[in-house]
Every structure is written in structure tokens, then in C-alpha cells.
Design an enzyme around this catalytic site. Sequence first.
Site, PDB file in Angstrom:
ATOM      1  CG  HIS B 332      -2.163   0.895   1.372  1.00  0.00           C
ATOM      2  ND1 HIS B 332      -1.818   2.009   2.303  1.00  0.00           N
ATOM      3  CD2 HIS B 332      -3.048   1.283   0.440  1.00  0.00           C
ATOM      4  CE1 HIS B 332      -3.112   2.713   2.125  1.00  0.00           C
ATOM      5  NE2 HIS B 332      -3.533   2.265   0.836  1.00  0.00           N
ATOM      6  CD  GLN B 499       6.819  -0.565  10.182  1.00  0.00           C
ATOM      7  OE1 GLN B 499       7.547   0.147  10.976  1.00  0.00           O
ATOM      8  NE2 GLN B 499       6.437  -1.740  10.500  1.00  0.00           N
ATOM      9  CG  HIS B 500       0.734   1.878   4.763  1.00  0.00           C
ATOM     10  ND1 HIS B 500      -0.309   2.955   4.341  1.00  0.00           N
ATOM     11  CD2 HIS B 500       0.984   2.510   6.142  1.00  0.00           C
ATOM     12  CE1 HIS B 500      -0.407   3.873   5.345  1.00  0.00           C
ATOM     13  NE2 HIS B 500       0.642   3.504   6.334  1.00  0.00           N
ATOM     14  CG  ASN B 501       3.848  -4.228   3.003  1.00  0.00           C
ATOM     15  OD1 ASN B 501       4.883  -3.552   3.636  1.00  0.00           O
ATOM     16  ND2 ASN B 501       3.717  -4.290   1.728  1.00  0.00           N
TER      17      ASN B 501
END
Lengths: 248, 580
Positions: B332, B499-501
Amino acid sequence: MSEQEKNNPILDKRSSRRTFIKNSGLTVGGLVLGGAIGSLIGKEEVPTQQQAVSGVVHETNDYSEALQFFTRTEDFNALAAATEQIYPEDEHGPGAIKLGVPYYIDKQLASPWGRNADDYMERPFNNGATPLNRGDIMIQGIRKLNDVANTKHQMAFNAISEDEQIIILQDFESGNIELPLVSSAEFFGLLRQLTIEGCYCDPMHGGNKNMEGWKMREFPGAYMSFIDVVESKEFVVKNPISLSNHLH
Amino acid sequence: MAKVLPKTDVVTVGVGWFGGIVAAELTKAGYNVVGLDKGKEKNIKDYQLTHDEVRYPIRGEGYQKLTKETYTYRNTLDQEATPIRDKATSVIGEGIGGGGSHWGAQTHRYYPYDFEIKTKTIEKYGDGKIPTDMTIQDWGITYDELEPYFDKFEKMAGISGEPDPNYPERSNPYPNPPLKKSEALRLFEETTKQMGYQPFMIPTGTVSQSYTNPDGQQLNACQYCAFCGSNYCEYGAKADPVVTVIPTAQKTGKFDLRTHAKVTRVLHDGQKATGVLYQDTRTGEEFEQPADLVVLTSYVFNNVRLLLLSGIGEPYNPQTGTGVIGKNFTDHHGITISFGLFDDKKFNNYAATGAYGMAITDYTGDLFDHTNLDFIHGGQIELRITGTAPIANNLTAPGTSTWGKDFKRESLFYANRSLMVFTQKATMPFKNHYLDLDPNYKDENSDPLIRITWDYSNNDRGIHDFLQQKHIEILEEMKATHILPVPIPEHYTGGLAFQHNGGGVIMGSDPTNSAINNYLQMWDMDNLFVCGASAFPHFSATNPTTTAAALTYRATEGMIQFLKNGGGQLVVAKNEKQLV
């Protein structure tokens, strides 16, 4: 700052004169760092230690301007000339050399970051990845700047004209110069990034001398609070402060 | 031989937001919790002197070193993956607090549509709307079921905001009022209201006033200093596990926090987890920590990797679509951005916070008709002010060189004359996007690294094109001199930026297509819970922490019930195929 200081070339190691009086003007609206963070909030202005000792004239030499990483002065001279082309002196203010950028880059390359100490460096290096560390890339690229200048103009890179320097740098940028194990575009990207960092870093890193990089763009630096400015309709220019202001 | 330690009630792997929430809630309920974190101890004293662009955002002082371990990525199944080598391009938080220490603290709730995305999409548009390789599924929970836990997270974190007029009424107002509005935000608000939009202040964990949370932890008022996302907050004004849930757990006397403790395996007998094996990262010494309940609370990559290394759950197979561990992975970080440069205006954008801005949600979820569009879902339109950090922000008018005389003149001129319109796109999962173990690259223990297979989809490109057009319309109305629409990259290149996974250990109601139930409890192993955005079957438009934290708060109720009842599944499994 005085005219005399402005005229001091950064690469010239004469001592510069500083006073605490001058610095005290930079603390307006700033806050002293203290243990009790909460107690500082909401206060308009806190006197600093610098103000407390204002009036003391203090002579300093910049002993930090020597080389930690580079071993050949011809490399350092080529680096300095290249950074100045990336960020030249003009009517707005100093360029990379007067801002201390070459010394900033020397210190960065001497640091663990310059040796990729925190990066994953296991083999194999496929898909265009380079096995070189940042220091290796910079040394190799800078020596190639001198090689190309010597081949084309029979002079070192820093001795040729500005236009000749720019044409060579453009060749590196577009990846047209052969370098072992890394592209010249990657070298140029690193050189450009390091130059911009050196112009605008906190001065404690060795660049952005006297916060002149920040002053040119009206960046206020390391203020603890902008709660007084955030809602303002008009643009507010603040005298910049650096991290050293948080300790002293 | 590993040294066997005394058994504890609960062990968490990682002590960031989710490990911190589990530790706080379970210790308050009287259980003993051991928190293992492979990084260092830190507290607010370490947050002083962090106003340094080089050290924090540029070099990534707050990020994990990659010296011994990283991850690899590729775009398609037939490629060899490449490791991410530069620490600064992997922004996974270092030490206790994890990403919760350096986050920007943007805290939207996911939308009701997200939790029932497959059902709602088919209901309105028919089966044909969903491409055959798009693997969206319902989450096994509804917005209404999760609402009390959103509220609980927001109260713990002191979220400052105002309601979004497009979405359901909240059971309670935000615990703090929104941040102050700058002139740039007032310009965006006025312009977009005239265009018929309903802008609202972005909710955030940088709190607008001094606040004491229900656990008695205090947050100070945000000072708009702009050293925020990528930095630690010197003021203690940003909600962070280090100043909220971790001290809450510690004051119970039942939380045993161990740093430099890297978990290498979840130990199990095939039916049940017996504990974890961990290593002191300084000495290499190994320890076995037995526990009644094992909770994985590390970043998405490590949650998935530990399950694969420990042989728990069936690994996902992209050829057959079977298996669940690694499935529905999403990235993301592909933000759609459009800059406006204003020759005749200067903004005080150096005053900012990590999530400072206003948002419009008219093009999110299914609030607008997708009948004639080649994508589902959408994204918010945000005016975001992230500070004017001078190394990172050097915009110039189109056609200007990136260095030299023109660059210097233009970048100085626009240093305080630019605004950013910003869209985080909802990211749908696909059959060939997943996580598994890399066949080539290893960590210091010779364990394989996690491997990403992912690329931008046509759905991403459809949302990008649609929303960037809206950005341009807004910037034109705002009278920008130049508009710089940043194109979507050709391919994903593995960097994180935030940190958008999501995904990899996804929740659901059917064990054949999900790894965990809606209490984040493994279908295959009752006493193993996996918390975090790894539970998301797809990535919605906005930031993950609020929804992942709400799911984790709910999961802690399940954990307490599980420990009280002496085990068992908390949810009865459904078989979705039989129901259809």
C-alpha cells in the site's frame, strides 16, 4: 554574519570568528530542551544559556575541516568542484563549497553509512545491484571525473571551465560513462543526493554552514514548537535554529 | 541446546502496537505476559534531539538494520527476486514500539464496505464486476461488530479529529478535538466545499490537547514541530506504544519485556503451540519460552515468515489458489500525488504534523457508482502538509533540471509555495500476489528470507487515473500556477515508505480461504493468535493501524475467554462454498 566571514572560502582553513552575541539572536521563540518536557509547553520564550553569557567574545578555529575519508587531495578537489556545479553560488547566496558540502560528504563516507554497515550486503548481486559500498562508488566516480577531464581537456576536473564541468556531469548523469560494477548514473545520483544533504543538513553534520542553506529557503530548522505560527494567515519568517541550540 | 525457561501464560513475538495492546490487556486481566522484541529497549528519553532530517527520515535511525536480515521482491512468478539492501528503503520500526514510534499517526477507520466487500460488490454489480484473478473476500466480521473496538483504540491513543460526514455515526465523539487549521488547509476547505465536497480534518494520534487516556497514560499537546513521521515525538504528544500500552502493561508488574530477543520458530506438536524458540541477537544463545498462548505481533513479513519457517498452516500456492499462509498479500505504498505550485502564495508549511491535513471520502468504498468504471473501491483525496524538510522537498516548475543554477533558483522559490494533494489507494488482492520463502537469500541463521511477489494492478491504475483527475480539478480551483501530477510507476520496486503492507495471514469465516478467525485465532492451532495488518484480506484506502488495533483489542477478549475456558475455537467455522 560579517562580510569578512562571508568571503571566507570554505576550503580555506583560516579561523572564523564567532560570537555568542550573534547566536543569541537565533533563539527567539525557541525552547531549551529540558527533562520536564511537559513544563515547557505553552511557554512563549525561555531564556537560553547563550543569552545568559551574551557579551562573551569567543574565538574558534574550525578544526573539524580536515579529511577523514578521502586520501588524495585531487579527489577532494574534483568532488568540491562537482558539488558546486550541482548547487552553485548565485545571487541567492552561497553554493555547495561555502556551505561546507565537500567536508559533509567526507564525513558521511567515513561513517558506517559510507561503508553500508546497516545494509544487506550478502551475495549474489543480481539485477543491476552493485557490490560496492558508497565510499567505493564515490571514489571510483570522482576519479573518473578527473580521468574524463584529463582525456578531453588535459586538465583536472576542478581546473576546467564551468561549462566543461557541466557537460561531463551530464554525461555521468545519463549513464554514458563506463564504471566498473556500478553505473555512472548511480554514482551521479549519490553525488547529487549527498550535495543536497550537505546544503540543508543540520550544521552539526558539517554542511549548511551558519545555517545559510536554511536561510536561503526560509526554513526555520529545529524549532520545538510552531504552535504560534500554524494558524497565521501570512507567511512568517523565523530566524533558524539548529540542534546545537537544544543542548546549549 | 536451547535453555528452557519457566512457562508463562502468554508470549508475544514483537512489542509494537499489537504486542503492546496484547500485553496491556492480558496483564490487566491478571495473566503473565512475556514480550520478546528483537530490537532495543527505548523510552522517551531517547526521543530528545531528534530534529535531524539526515539522521531520522533520510538515514532511517528509527528503522531496523538490514545487516543480517531483509526481504526480497519480484513482480511476477517467473522472475528471480532481489533483496532490499538499503536500510532507509525498508522502514520497519526498530526496537520496542516498532513502527508505532515513527508512524505519522493517521487514524481513519476502515469503511463498512471493506468488511463485506465481496458480498456488497456482487449484490450491486453482479459477479462479473470482480476480475477472475482478484481474490477479494469478506472479512468474517462487520463494521458494527468492530465499532466498539475502534472506539477503544481511539480513546487509548487520544485521537484528535472530527466526524467524516460520509460515514456512519460514531458511538462516541473522538476523545480530542481536531488539530488547528493552517491557511493552506483553510484554502483547501473553502475551495472543495464550493466544489460540493465535504472535507474534514484528518483524525490523528498527534493529540490536539493534553490528554490522559483510560489507562492513566498522559499525552501532551502537539506543537506542530513537523519532525513527526519517521521521527520520534520529543514532546510525548504522539500516541506511541512506548508512552501508552507498554507502560500500562509494565505497571501491572506482570509484563516481562525482553529485548534483543529474536524469535526464530514457533514450537508446536502439530496440534498446539508449545512456546517459541528465540535467540539473543548479541550472543547467539538460544532460549525456549514455553507458553499457554502464543501471539504473533510483529510486522506482516515476520508474522508470515515465522509461520512458514515453523511449518504451521498450509502455504499458499499461486498456481492452484490453495493454501492460506502468504495469500492476499498487498502493498500500500503506491500513493497518488499531485503537487500544486503557487507563484503568488507562501504557506507556513514548516508547521505540520505527521498526518496534518484534511480529507474527502466521496470516492471511497462504494459511495460512488462504479458501473462504468474499470475498478472497484477508490481512495481519499487529502491535502497533506508534512513539513518543509529541505533535503526531501525541492520542487521546481516543469522542465527544470534537477541540479545546477536553474534548479537552485526554482527550488528556493517554491520552497514555501507548494501544496500536495494526496491519495492512498485501496489495494485489492490478486491470485499471483503473495508471500513465500525466498529460495536464494538467507538471514544470519541460514533461514530463508521472506519473498514478495507483487506489482501494481489494473485496479490500482484505474483508481490512480480517476482520482488524479480530481486532484487536478481541485488544484485548478485553488489557482495553482503549475500542477505536477506524479505518474504511477511502471512497476513496484520493493521500497516501503511507510509500513503499509497487508495480508498473508488473513481473517475470514472459512478455514479453506482464511488462516485465522475473526478473533485472529489460527483455525489450525487454537492457542496461536496472529495480530496486525497481516489479517487484512485486502488493504483499504487508508492507514492500517486503527483497524489492525481494533481487531487486536477484540482479539484480546477472545484470548482471555480462551484462557478462562481452557482452550477451544472461539468461532464456528463456515464453509462459504457450501453456503452459495
